[in-house]
Structures are given as C-alpha cells and as structure tokens.
Design an enzyme around this catalytic site. Structure first.
Site, PDB file in Angstrom:
ATOM      1  N   ASP A 153      12.018 -27.252 -38.373  1.00  0.00           N
ATOM      2  CA  ASP A 153      11.759 -27.327 -36.932  1.00  0.00           C
ATOM      3  C   ASP A 153      12.577 -26.319 -36.133  1.00  0.00           C
ATOM      4  O   ASP A 153      12.386 -26.194 -34.911  1.00  0.00           O
ATOM      5  CB  ASP A 153      11.992 -28.748 -36.397  1.00  0.00           C
ATOM      6  N   SER A 211      21.379 -35.094 -31.690  1.00  0.00           N
ATOM      7  CA  SER A 211      20.933 -35.345 -33.059  1.00  0.00           C
ATOM      8  C   SER A 211      21.674 -34.567 -34.135  1.00  0.00           C
ATOM      9  O   SER A 211      21.858 -35.055 -35.252  1.00  0.00           O
ATOM     10  CB  SER A 211      19.431 -35.085 -33.182  1.00  0.00           C
ATOM     11  N   HIS A 256      17.160 -28.373 -35.897  1.00  0.00           N
ATOM     12  CA  HIS A 256      18.219 -29.064 -36.612  1.00  0.00           C
ATOM     13  C   HIS A 256      18.679 -28.238 -37.819  1.00  0.00           C
ATOM     14  O   HIS A 256      17.901 -27.460 -38.365  1.00  0.00           O
ATOM     15  CB  HIS A 256      17.738 -30.432 -37.112  1.00  0.00           C
TER      16      HIS A 256
END
Length: 288
Positions: free
Chosen positions: A258, A43, A261
């Site tokens: 979070d 990601s 990321h």
C-alpha cells in the site's frame, strides 16, 4: 490512666502508619536502571505487519506494560510482561518499538532493563493526543476509530498518562517515540501540535520542560514510493520547535504494497534506527 492509654494508642497508630508508608515506599522503589519509553502514534507505531517466529524470541530484560486488558494473551492492563509482540493492543502487529527495545538491551549494560508503553491508534490525527480536544475529535471520528479509542477507555492520551505514572513507580522514563503524520499530511501546523502533546506529557508526568528526548520517525520514504512521503519535509522541522527532538530516517526501509505502511523488515530496520539514536543520546558511541 485513661489519658496514658490514649497516648499509647495514638503512638501505636502513628508507628503503624509510618511503617506502612515505609513499606509502600520500598515496594514501589524506583529502579533507575529500568529505562522506560513512551510510544505513540498511528498505524505504523501501532504495528501493521504480521510478526514471525523470529520476532517472538525476546530477552526478558525487554518488557512491555500492557495498556489494555488482553485475556487471550494472559496480560492485564498496567502490568509488565516480557516484550513479545504484539506490543500495542491485543491483536496488533510488529512495530518499531519491538526492535527499538531489542537493540537497546543488546547494546546496554546487562544490568539495565528496557520497558515500553505503546498507546497508538491506526488512522488517527495527532489531535487524538491533544488532551484539550481529543474527546471532541473522537466524537466526530468514524466508528472504527471510536472502537479503537474505546479500548483505551475512550481517551488514549489519558490512558498513556495513567500507564506512564504507574511505570514511574518502577523505573525512569527516558524518552518518547513518535510515529505519526500520515493522517496530518499537508498540515503545516503539525509540528506545533506535536509540541503541545509533548509539553503536556511532561507536565502531566511531573517532568521538567524539555527534559525528554523525542524521537520522531519519518513516514514511508519516497525511495519506496511512499504515498505520504511529502510529509517528511514537515516532520524534519520538528527540532526547530522541540530542541530535544530527533528525526529517525526511513530511507531504505521496505514497505508494504500500500506504500503507506512498512513491512516487517522495514519495522525491524526502523526500530533499530530509533535505538541507534537513543544510544547515541545516552552517550554510547558506535552502537551498531
């Protein structure tokens, strides 16, 4: 008379095929001043953060080859476009590749163009890019990962190779950018798995073994509270297996809430660090 006519016809056909081959060669002439980079990972390479207006003004010398069809963006798979985000799939966000390319074109001579091909899948393990086991890996993956893989024809590795081979007609592949590892945290075999992917890519693209730099980014750093920061110790060992590998540090790169990321500014900083390393490898001193 018939024999002479047949000889003339054969000669004409030969001339036609030779001319066609020459025209095809010219139309696909490789531009050695078009530097192409392959980007893969999960990601954080895919692009997690939203991009803003400042991220959409891009020098046309920085290009992206679309790896999927994006009709809403007016982009077709296998074609080059000015590298405005998103650079991965149609609805992804800002990625290190954005500011990697921007920094390169700002620092390299004006006659050099830079192109990126980004095939990344959020949440994937490095096994997704192992051509020998990727299909079995996808078969047991959750539906959300299968859906992303399906955007690449069900085989992201094969799509990356397909796009890279097309790109080789236009320019020269100069390096590979990797950002992956969160899903392989605590996997001590990760460096050897990456080496297999790296070796397979070079083989499948007809490139000599060990001929491309591999730039591997650290995960969100401990100084930002990165939940997978412990994996950076494993990532640091990659050059022991791949001598052309360089590790791109992530310390000081701001992250998202979070702690997994990077945020948009973190991607901008990290992408520029990838570029600084590549510029140094290309022989450009003091690229800052």
């Amino acid at each position: 008379m018939k024999k002479e006519l047949l000889v003339c016809q054969i000669r004409s056909l030969c001339c036609f095929f030779v001319l066609t081959a020459l025209l095809n060669t010219v139309s696909h002439a490789q531009d050695k001043k078009f530097h192409i980079y392959l980007c893969l990972g999960q990601s954080n390479m895919e692009g997690y953060a939203r991009f803003g207006p400042q991220d959409t003004t891009v020098d046309e010398r920085f290009q992206v080859m679309e790896a999927v069809d994006c009709p809403d963006l007016g982009r077709s798979m296998g074609k080059w476009y000015t590298a405005r985000p998103p650079l991965c799939r149609c609805h992804t966000g800002l990625t290190p590749a954005d500011y990697f390319g921007r920094k390169l074109v700002a620092s390299l001579p004006a006659d050099i163009r830079v192109g990126v091909i980004n095939v990344s899948v959020g949440g994937c393990k490095i096994e997704l890019f192992d051509k020998d086991i990727c299909l079995s890996y996808i078969a047991t993956a959750p539906d959300w990962l299968k859906n992303m893989a399906n955007e690449y024809g069900g085989n992201p590795y094969a799509r990356l190779v397909e796009m890279a081979r097309l790109a080789q007609r236009d320019g020269v592949i100069k390096g590979i950018l990797l950002h992956q590892g969160e899903s392989n945290t605590n996997d001590t075999l990760w460096p050897s798995k990456v080496k297999k992917v790296y070796d397979n890519l070079l083989t499948d693209l007809g490139l000599p073994p060990g001929s491309l730099p591999l730039l591997a980014g650290e995960l969100v750093h401990a100084d930002q509270g990165g939940v997978c920061a412990g994996m950076n110790k494993t990532i640091a060992t990659l050059p022991q297996l791949i001598p052309t590998a360089s590790i791109i540090p992530s310390d000081g790169c701001p992250d998202a809430p979070d702690n997994l990321h990077f945020n948009a500014e973190g991607y901008r900083i990290l992408g520029a660090r990838y570029a600084d390393k590549m510029l140094a490898l290309l022989g450009y001193k003091n690229p800052h």
